[in-house]
Design an enzyme around this catalytic site. Structure first.
Site, PDB file in Angstrom:
ATOM      1  N   ARG A 166      12.557  -7.812   4.270  1.00  0.00           N
ATOM      2  CA  ARG A 166      12.684  -6.420   4.674  1.00  0.00           C
ATOM      3  C   ARG A 166      13.570  -6.293   5.920  1.00  0.00           C
ATOM      4  NH1 ARG A 166       7.339  -5.409   3.742  1.00  0.00           N
ATOM      5  NH2 ARG A 166       6.832  -5.923   5.884  1.00  0.00           N
ATOM      6  N   ARG A 177      -0.756  -9.147  13.138  1.00  0.00           N
ATOM      7  CA  ARG A 177      -1.281  -8.090  12.257  1.00  0.00           C
ATOM      8  C   ARG A 177      -2.164  -8.699  11.160  1.00  0.00           C
ATOM      9  NH1 ARG A 177       3.927  -5.299  10.325  1.00  0.00           N
ATOM     10  NH2 ARG A 177       2.588  -3.791   9.295  1.00  0.00           N
ATOM     11  N   ARG A 228      -9.442   1.049   8.555  1.00  0.00           N
ATOM     12  CA  ARG A 228      -9.096  -0.342   8.857  1.00  0.00           C
ATOM     13  C   ARG A 228     -10.242  -1.055   9.574  1.00  0.00           C
ATOM     14  NH1 ARG A 228      -3.167   0.560   8.964  1.00  0.00           N
ATOM     15  NH2 ARG A 228      -2.082  -1.395   9.193  1.00  0.00           N
ATOM     16  N   ARG A 231      11.386  -2.127  11.766  1.00  0.00           N
ATOM     17  CA  ARG A 231      10.216  -1.676  12.525  1.00  0.00           C
ATOM     18  C   ARG A 231       9.936  -2.669  13.643  1.00  0.00           C
ATOM     19  NH1 ARG A 231       5.350  -0.055   8.478  1.00  0.00           N
ATOM     20  NH2 ARG A 231       4.136  -1.096  10.091  1.00  0.00           N
ATOM     21  N   LYS A 290       0.834  -1.216   0.000  1.00  0.00           N
ATOM     22  CA  LYS A 290       0.000   0.000   0.000  1.00  0.00           C
ATOM     23  C   LYS A 290       0.864   1.261   0.000  1.00  0.00           C
ATOM     24  CE  LYS A 290      -1.968  -1.116   3.933  1.00  0.00           C
ATOM     25  NZ  LYS A 290      -1.575  -2.485   4.273  1.00  0.00           N
TER      26      LYS A 290
HETATM   27  P1  AMP Z   1       0.832   0.576   8.966  1.00  0.00           P
HETATM   28  O1  AMP Z   1       2.053   1.406   8.811  1.00  0.00           O
HETATM   29  O2  AMP Z   1      -0.332   1.060   8.143  1.00  0.00           O
HETATM   30  O3  AMP Z   1       1.093  -0.903   8.773  1.00  0.00           O
HETATM   31  O4  AMP Z   1       0.353   0.742  10.482  1.00  0.00           O
HETATM   32  C1  AMP Z   1       1.184   0.356  11.563  1.00  0.00           C
HETATM   33  C2  AMP Z   1       0.348   0.214  12.831  1.00  0.00           C
HETATM   34  O5  AMP Z   1      -0.259   1.468  13.159  1.00  0.00           O
HETATM   35  C3  AMP Z   1      -0.822  -0.762  12.765  1.00  0.00           C
HETATM   36  O6  AMP Z   1      -0.422  -2.106  12.996  1.00  0.00           O
HETATM   37  C4  AMP Z   1      -1.729  -0.236  13.875  1.00  0.00           C
HETATM   38  O7  AMP Z   1      -1.232  -0.576  15.149  1.00  0.00           O
HETATM   39  C5  AMP Z   1      -1.555   1.281  13.700  1.00  0.00           C
HETATM   40  N1  AMP Z   1      -2.533   1.827  12.734  1.00  0.00           N
HETATM   41  C6  AMP Z   1      -2.262   2.414  11.541  1.00  0.00           C
HETATM   42  N2  AMP Z   1      -3.380   2.801  10.915  1.00  0.00           N
HETATM   43  C7  AMP Z   1      -4.403   2.421  11.726  1.00  0.00           C
HETATM   44  C8  AMP Z   1      -5.815   2.513  11.634  1.00  0.00           C
HETATM   45  N3  AMP Z   1      -6.403   3.055  10.545  1.00  0.00           N
HETATM   46  N4  AMP Z   1      -6.547   2.031  12.662  1.00  0.00           N
HETATM   47  C9  AMP Z   1      -5.985   1.504  13.760  1.00  0.00           C
HETATM   48  N5  AMP Z   1      -4.650   1.361  13.914  1.00  0.00           N
HETATM   49  C10 AMP Z   1      -3.866   1.819  12.904  1.00  0.00           C
END
Ligand code: AMP
Length: 195
Positions: free
Chosen positions: A127, A150, A88, A139, A13
């Site tokens: 990664r 996740r 999400r 990360r 994404k």
């Molecule tokens: P990402 O970088 O999009 O993979 O997000 C990393 C982490 O941030 C996720 O595993 C969640 O803990 C939190 N997070 C990001 N976006 C959301 C969202 N829209 N709703 C809830 N938690 C989020």
């Protein structure tokens, strides 16, 4: 053009959102990036979210809806945005629809990037190896154990968005296993086909 990009963690994404930012000039609204910036800046919000994110769980709907609502007020969102990692949950998708409606806008297209679990685990391992080889720290949520959580969270909370956007007539799927440039071309073609 308001575009939602969704798919399991590691589906690409962020990569596709960045390419679209370059080709279409639309801002990338990544709640993950915004939350990581809050953690790095050691704000109260960052402190509240860090442990949740490290476990791979979702932070509350209220928090992410709040940060997106604030971000949408910025002038670069006037012509639309690419939503990356938001919404999400169904509650977030409904809130986003309401926020955009209040601005006289709507979601034009929701693209699901489809990648199988096996490849996601492999991508995550690669990664981590690359980052360690480059002297960077991976990360905190990019370990195989956290990635499994996740993924479970994705299937439980986020996959219902497929039906949500399908019912709204906005859903398109793209094969996220294809090379990056090919995925990008498919995404651009779907955007160009929006009336
Ligand atoms: P990402 O970088 O999009 O993979 O997000 C990393 C982490 O941030 C996720 O595993 C969640 O803990 C939190 N997070 C990001 N976006 C959301 C969202 N829209 N709703 C809830 N938690 C989020």
């Amino acid at each position: 053009m308001n575009l939602v990009l969704f798919g399991p963690p590691g589906a690409g994404k962020g990569t596709q959102a960045k390419l679209l930012t370059q080709s279409r000039g639309l801002p990338q609204l990544s709640t993950g990036d915004m939350l990581r910036a809050a953690i790095a800046a050691e704000t109260a919000l960052g402190l509240e979210c860090k442990a949740i994110m490290d476990r791979g769980d979702l932070v509350s709907d209220a928090i992410v809806i709040g940060i997106i609502a604030e971000r949408l007020n910025e002038p670069d969102c006037t012509n639309g945005a690419i939503f990356d990692g938001f919404p999400r949950t169904i509650a977030q998708a409904e809130a986003l629809d309401r926020l955009l409606e209040g601005m006289g806008e709507k979601i034009d297209l929701a693209i699901e990037l489809k990648v199988n679990d096996e490849s996601l685990l492999q991508r995550s391992e690669n990664r981590v190896k690359e980052m360690l080889a480059g002297g960077q720290s991976p990360r905190a949520d990019d370990t195989p154990e956290t990635l499994r959580n996740r993924l479970a969270v994705y299937y439980r909370n986020t996959a219902p968005l497929i039906a949500y956007y399908e019912n709204a007539g906005k859903l398109k799927g793209v094969d996220g296993m294809a090379p990056i440039a090919q995925v990008a071309a498919s995404v651009r073609a779907l955007i160009d086909a929006v009336p």
